[in-house]
Design an enzyme around this catalytic site. Structure first.
Site, short mmCIF file in Angstrom:
data_model
loop_
_atom_site.label_atom_id
_atom_site.label_comp_id
_atom_site.label_asym_id
_atom_site.label_seq_id
_atom_site.Cartn_x
_atom_site.Cartn_y
_atom_site.Cartn_z
N ASP A 278 13.21 9.83 -0.39
CA ASP A 278 12.68 8.72 -1.19
C ASP A 278 11.82 7.78 -0.32
O ASP A 278 12.23 7.34 0.75
CB ASP A 278 13.84 7.93 -1.78
CG ASP A 278 13.42 6.99 -2.91
OD1 ASP A 278 12.33 6.39 -2.82
OD2 ASP A 278 14.18 6.85 -3.87
N THR B 290 10.98 5.14 -8.20
CA THR B 290 11.90 6.26 -8.03
C THR B 290 12.21 7.04 -9.30
O THR B 290 11.96 8.24 -9.38
CB THR B 290 13.21 5.76 -7.41
OG1 THR B 290 12.91 5.19 -6.13
CG2 THR B 290 14.21 6.88 -7.25
N ASP C 107 12.94 5.00 2.05
CA ASP C 107 12.64 3.94 1.08
C ASP C 107 13.40 2.65 1.40
O ASP C 107 12.80 1.57 1.43
CB ASP C 107 13.01 4.43 -0.32
CG ASP C 107 12.77 3.37 -1.39
OD1 ASP C 107 11.60 3.06 -1.65
OD2 ASP C 107 13.75 2.85 -1.95
#
Length: 499
Positions: A52, A91, A215
């Protein structure tokens, strides 16, 4: 319940999707199109890995010697320069687009946090359970569902993949790791994935595995921080463990691996916050997001009788105000035809976030969500290896994140569900043995191209003209005195990084 809310919008851009989808469909029925046909030891295998927030050019920030396993992985496979993701570049929307091939308005996960007026409820619930299909079973068919529906010896697994814990079309992943993405270590995730893939009596042929970094670190410390570089190095070690496990389990000629991400990151600063409370009365609208944390994209629902007043008040040189049903941008972004998308969508230019008087954040933090057409830092990376892919190829041409579903179906030998992507957009990364099509298919494609050529050319000319106008208006604010001054001070950097 999902059909009426999830039908894709037809527009000029969609003509290309329709044509390419027709071509892909014909290719799928070609007798030589199955990418990795069973070798007698079960169906083709695929491991899908998402890091991510892994921006497409993060590896370029480190010397190759610091990332030996990424280099080794690419030597065995193919690297794509970047992937064009969907709006908003966050996301939940992008992970569902990746595994279903649908644009956001069609799969219904319109944001990480949103309100559904038909359900009169807000997503996400505290825990997305099996009986929460009302949130995710509204149009999409993820790859694990397609794989399970094909039957036979096929079996799918999910390790923390977003929105995989509720039934879709009556299916859950056959093997499912529940909990939060950091409940177990990254190394334990890899061990679990290969335990499933190489199980003696009940092996999975598809596993999706999710990692919540870089992320998290990019949000906390900023995308250009040392902490993010450290995470990239740690992800390199995960790639090394994957390579070791492939060899240990004897899967060198059987397992295909895709390593990718959902979005990138850009830095944000106190000086680049658009304060909603200074523009519009907070009592005149509702939003179901934590705007006080600062967001790149904010969705507003004006209170009854306040629509015009709210719209008239939302004036800021770096703020884009898109009205559902009227904004061509929302149509082009395939972010219009869904009841979960509220009447007003706000987003700034890359680097500008939207907050309120309650917003507090430290200089240098990272954010994402902006329009990917004009924010290249939002693009994620992509690499793949295995029998279905080319070997030792770097910087291949980009494709769209919605193309990945058809690609994965091809690799697994599946017939894809209806989607907005196209297998032909990813044919250039496939090995020659699986991208060959028969001559009669080429003839049919040639005839079809001739038939639609004139129409496509007209649409391309029209689109280029409009894109030129949009781009000009989008960048005009950069010449404003205040923006120019901020650039001179190094507060905001408005440039296409390394393009």
């Amino acid at each position: 319940m999902g059909c009426f809310r999830c039908m894709p919008v037809m527009n000029a851009g969609c003509l290309h999707v329709v044509v390419m989808s027709l071509l892909s469909a014909m290719m799928l029925f070609s007798p030589q199109v199955s990418a990795a046909a069973s070798d007698g030891n079960g169906p083709p295998k695929l491991l899908l890995v998402s890091f991510d927030g892994f921006r497409w050019n993060y590896p370029s920030k480190l010397p190759a010697s610091k990332l030996p396993n990424f280099q080794a992985f690419i030597d065995k496979g193919v690297h794509v320069r970047w992937v064009e993701n969907v709006f908003p570049t966050i996301t939940q929307p992008n992970h569902m687009s990746m595994v279903s091939g649908l644009y956001v308005e069609s799969h219904g996960l319109v944001h990480n946090h949103f309100y559904d007026p038909l359900l009169n409820a807000t997503f996400p619930p505290k825990v997305l359970k099996e009986n929460d299909s009302k949130w995710v079973d509204v149009g999409a068919e993820p790859i694990w569902v397609t794989n399970s529906k094909a039957g036979g010896e096929r079996s799918s697994g999910s390790i923390y993949w977003p929105s995989s814990t509720a039934k879709i079309k009556g299916h859950l992943p056959d093997k499912l790791k529940l909990g939060h993405w950091d409940d177990i270590t990254p190394e334990e995730k890899v061990d679990l994935a290969f335990e499933w893939l190489a199980h003696e009596s009940d092996p999975a042929n598809f596993v999706a595995m999710y990692f919540g970094n870089p992320d998290h670190m990019s949000h906390v410390h900023g995308p250009d921080s040392q902490e993010v570089l450290d995470i990239i190095i740690s992800r390199d070690k995960i790639v090394g463990k994957i390579l070791s496990k492939i060899q240990e389990k004897g899967l060198e000629d059987k397992l295909n691996v895709i390593i990718t991400a959902d979005h990138g990151h850009a830095p944000v600063y106190n000086q680049t916050m658009i304060n909603l409370d200074l523009l519009v009365d907070p009592s005149s609208y509702k939003t179901y997001q934590k705007v006080q944390d600062g967001r790149a994209v904010v969705m507003l629902t004006p209170n009854e009788g306040f629509f015009d007043k709210v719209v008239d008040s939302l004036k800021h040189r770096n703020l884009h105000v898109a009205i559902k049903g009227k904004s061509k941008d929302l149509v082009d972004l395939h972010y219009s035809n869904n009841v979960r998308i509220p009447p007003i969508v706000l987003y700034g230019e890359q680097g500008w976030i939207i907050g309120t008087n309650k917003t507090t954040f430290l200089s240098g933090k990272g954010e994402h969500g902006w329009d990917p057409r004009y924010a290249p830092s939002m693009y994620p990376f992509f690499m793949a290896s295995g029998p279905a892919f080319k070997k030792g190829v770097r910087n291949e041409a980009p494709f769209h994140i919605v193309d990945m579903y058809s690609l994965m179906c091809h690799v697994l030998g599946l017939t894809p569900a209806p989607n907005n992507g196209s297998l032909s957009n990813t044919a250039h990364i496939l090995s020659a043995s699986v991208s060959t099509v028969t001559t009669y298919i080429e003839i049919v494609i040639g005839i079809l191209v001739v038939i639609v050529a004139v129409v496509i050319i007209l649409f391309i000319i029209r689109s280029l003209q409009k894109k030129k106008n949009i781009t000009a208006s989008y960048k005009r604010t950069f010449t404003e005195e205040s923006s120019r001054g901020m650039m001179a001070e190094g507060v905001v950097e408005f440039k296409d990084e390394d393009l």
